[in-house]
Motif scaffolding. Sequence first.
Motif, PDB file in Angstrom:
ATOM      1  N   SER A 142      -8.547  38.607  12.634  1.00  0.00           N
ATOM      2  CA  SER A 142      -9.260  39.746  13.216  1.00  0.00           C
ATOM      3  C   SER A 142     -10.476  40.110  12.387  1.00  0.00           C
ATOM      4  O   SER A 142     -10.482  39.996  11.164  1.00  0.00           O
ATOM      5  CB  SER A 142      -8.343  40.966  13.340  1.00  0.00           C
ATOM      6  N   TRP A 143     -11.524  40.560  13.090  1.00  0.00           N
ATOM      7  CA  TRP A 143     -12.653  41.235  12.456  1.00  0.00           C
ATOM      8  C   TRP A 143     -12.407  42.733  12.425  1.00  0.00           C
ATOM      9  O   TRP A 143     -12.919  43.434  11.563  1.00  0.00           O
ATOM     10  CB  TRP A 143     -13.932  40.970  13.243  1.00  0.00           C
ATOM     11  N   ALA A 144     -11.669  43.221  13.410  1.00  0.00           N
ATOM     12  CA  ALA A 144     -11.378  44.646  13.508  1.00  0.00           C
ATOM     13  C   ALA A 144     -10.011  44.823  14.149  1.00  0.00           C
ATOM     14  O   ALA A 144      -9.725  44.248  15.202  1.00  0.00           O
ATOM     15  CB  ALA A 144     -12.448  45.357  14.328  1.00  0.00           C
ATOM     16  N   SER A 145      -9.168  45.603  13.496  1.00  0.00           N
ATOM     17  CA  SER A 145      -7.806  45.800  13.988  1.00  0.00           C
ATOM     18  C   SER A 145      -7.197  46.952  13.205  1.00  0.00           C
ATOM     19  O   SER A 145      -7.507  47.139  12.017  1.00  0.00           O
ATOM     20  CB  SER A 145      -6.986  44.519  13.775  1.00  0.00           C
ATOM     21  N   ASN A 146      -6.333  47.724  13.830  1.00  0.00           N
ATOM     22  CA  ASN A 146      -5.724  48.864  13.143  1.00  0.00           C
ATOM     23  C   ASN A 146      -4.538  48.402  12.305  1.00  0.00           C
ATOM     24  O   ASN A 146      -3.375  48.516  12.701  1.00  0.00           O
ATOM     25  CB  ASN A 146      -5.329  49.939  14.156  1.00  0.00           C
ATOM     26  N   VAL A 147      -4.866  47.862  11.138  1.00  0.00           N
ATOM     27  CA  VAL A 147      -3.885  47.421  10.151  1.00  0.00           C
ATOM     28  C   VAL A 147      -4.100  48.226   8.872  1.00  0.00           C
ATOM     29  O   VAL A 147      -5.110  48.924   8.711  1.00  0.00           O
ATOM     30  CB  VAL A 147      -4.026  45.907   9.867  1.00  0.00           C
ATOM     31  N   GLY A 148      -3.159  48.120   7.947  1.00  0.00           N
ATOM     32  CA  GLY A 148      -3.236  48.931   6.735  1.00  0.00           C
ATOM     33  C   GLY A 148      -4.398  48.588   5.835  1.00  0.00           C
ATOM     34  O   GLY A 148      -5.005  49.465   5.209  1.00  0.00           O
ATOM     35  N   GLU A 149      -4.717  47.299   5.729  1.00  0.00           N
ATOM     36  CA  GLU A 149      -5.763  46.861   4.814  1.00  0.00           C
ATOM     37  C   GLU A 149      -6.194  45.446   5.182  1.00  0.00           C
ATOM     38  O   GLU A 149      -5.496  44.727   5.895  1.00  0.00           O
ATOM     39  CB  GLU A 149      -5.258  46.870   3.375  1.00  0.00           C
ATOM     40  N   GLU A 150      -7.357  45.055   4.684  1.00  0.00           N
ATOM     41  CA  GLU A 150      -7.806  43.682   4.852  1.00  0.00           C
ATOM     42  C   GLU A 150      -6.947  42.761   3.999  1.00  0.00           C
ATOM     43  O   GLU A 150      -6.653  43.076   2.837  1.00  0.00           O
ATOM     44  CB  GLU A 150      -9.273  43.538   4.454  1.00  0.00           C
ATOM     45  N   MET A 151      -6.544  41.642   4.562  1.00  0.00           N
ATOM     46  CA  MET A 151      -5.745  40.697   3.777  1.00  0.00           C
ATOM     47  C   MET A 151      -5.841  39.297   4.352  1.00  0.00           C
ATOM     48  O   MET A 151      -6.093  39.101   5.535  1.00  0.00           O
ATOM     49  CB  MET A 151      -4.281  41.126   3.707  1.00  0.00           C
ATOM     50  N   THR A 152      -5.669  38.335   3.474  1.00  0.00           N
ATOM     51  CA  THR A 152      -5.495  36.940   3.854  1.00  0.00           C
ATOM     52  C   THR A 152      -4.071  36.536   3.506  1.00  0.00           C
ATOM     53  O   THR A 152      -3.494  37.060   2.552  1.00  0.00           O
ATOM     54  CB  THR A 152      -6.478  36.033   3.104  1.00  0.00           C
ATOM     55  N   PHE A 153      -3.499  35.631   4.288  1.00  0.00           N
ATOM     56  CA  PHE A 153      -2.139  35.204   3.969  1.00  0.00           C
ATOM     57  C   PHE A 153      -1.872  33.805   4.501  1.00  0.00           C
ATOM     58  O   PHE A 153      -2.420  33.397   5.522  1.00  0.00           O
ATOM     59  CB  PHE A 153      -1.103  36.181   4.537  1.00  0.00           C
ATOM     60  N   ILE A 154      -1.059  33.085   3.746  1.00  0.00           N
ATOM     61  CA  ILE A 154      -0.505  31.797   4.173  1.00  0.00           C
ATOM     62  C   ILE A 154       0.960  31.774   3.745  1.00  0.00           C
ATOM     63  O   ILE A 154       1.282  32.144   2.615  1.00  0.00           O
ATOM     64  CB  ILE A 154      -1.232  30.603   3.529  1.00  0.00           C
ATOM     65  N   GLU A 155       1.818  31.360   4.644  1.00  0.00           N
ATOM     66  CA  GLU A 155       3.224  31.108   4.310  1.00  0.00           C
ATOM     67  C   GLU A 155       3.597  29.744   4.866  1.00  0.00           C
ATOM     68  O   GLU A 155       3.248  29.421   5.998  1.00  0.00           O
ATOM     69  CB  GLU A 155       4.145  32.156   4.934  1.00  0.00           C
ATOM     70  N   ILE A 156       4.291  28.956   4.073  1.00  0.00           N
ATOM     71  CA  ILE A 156       4.878  27.711   4.566  1.00  0.00           C
ATOM     72  C   ILE A 156       6.332  27.683   4.113  1.00  0.00           C
ATOM     73  O   ILE A 156       6.637  28.010   2.953  1.00  0.00           O
ATOM     74  CB  ILE A 156       4.135  26.458   4.052  1.00  0.00           C
ATOM     75  N   ARG A 157       7.205  27.289   5.005  1.00  0.00           N
ATOM     76  CA  ARG A 157       8.627  27.226   4.682  1.00  0.00           C
ATOM     77  C   ARG A 157       9.085  25.781   4.712  1.00  0.00           C
ATOM     78  O   ARG A 157       8.814  25.044   5.668  1.00  0.00           O
ATOM     79  CB  ARG A 157       9.426  28.062   5.680  1.00  0.00           C
TER      80      ARG A 157
END
Length: 354
Positions: free
Chosen positions: A255-270
């Motif tokens: 997202s460029w704009a979205s009602n989330v708590g904060e800007e973040m990047t994430f990757i998860e691999i299981r």
Amino acid sequence: MSQVIRMGIVGAGNIFRAAHVKTLLEHPEVELVAVCDINPERAEAVAAEYGISSFYTDYRELLKRDDIDAVDICTSNLFHSEISIAALQAGKHVFCEKPDAVNPEEAQKMADAAKASGKVLMTMRNNRFNPSSQYLKRFIEEGHMGEMYTGRCGWLRRRGIPGKGGWFTTKELSGGGPLIDLGVHYIDLTMWLMGNPKPVSVSGATYTKFANNEIADSVHSSFGEKKADGTFDVEDLATGFIRFENGATLQIEFSWASNVGEEMTFIEIRGTKAGFSLKKGELQIFSESAGQLTNMAPVFKGTPPSAHGEHLKHFIDVVQKRAEPIILPEHGVDMIKILSAIYKSAETGREVIL
């Protein structure tokens, strides 16, 4: 030292100034000899600021020079493929900002032109060069993850629309919104860590809910040139799901704009032996040992180098034939196929088979 690579720059805007020029100026094997920008004042100003002897407003004139060995392309997305193909056909090595192209057909033409020319074509994938990414790649290759069967990745901004009204938010010039702008980074990184599995199908949805919102809380909103009466015909949020030939899957959200708590990047691999979370640059690995669940956080010492800079250095190493490329044109073709299919799925409401 190997032969000096004489380089021309095409596109002298924010990304060139912020992420490219310092590395290129400081590299002992690079000489910047020409710069091109459609804005003549900017082309002249950048040439004067960085001591570049020649400036142009038409990239075709720059490519006519026999003394240029390579070009660095930092234009708006629409022109990446056109300029890359022309440069390769002119016998130049090419480093291009992401995304590779705005559709799969153009990405394939780029790959074909690189093969026909015998020159290096490389598109920016800077996140592969972060210390945490390099660590994870080695961790995975040493077998510590086991079978990697599913993952998640994303880049969420609360209010971080770049160049609103300009080329970033004009689909004809950009190819799309945060999916093609941000998704190319983290989908690529996740797929690279998973061993570049072949994508076979995608589902996706896109939303445009903040085109009339003027609030900005992200440094990334300063990228691009804003136009008060410009165009906004791209998404500001994209979600999706990718299936791979080996049975693995990947969930995505950008997202460029979205009602989330904060800007973040994430990757998860299981994986079957371990999993990991790389969130806002913080890496944690989850496994088990001696009959107990265990969490591990590697310690990275020192200030990390610029990932953009490290990728540019890798490009120079490949051109100088002292390294094999870790980013290949076919990776770009697969990436643009995925992004294009997600947009198609969002339009039709159906899964798209690749």
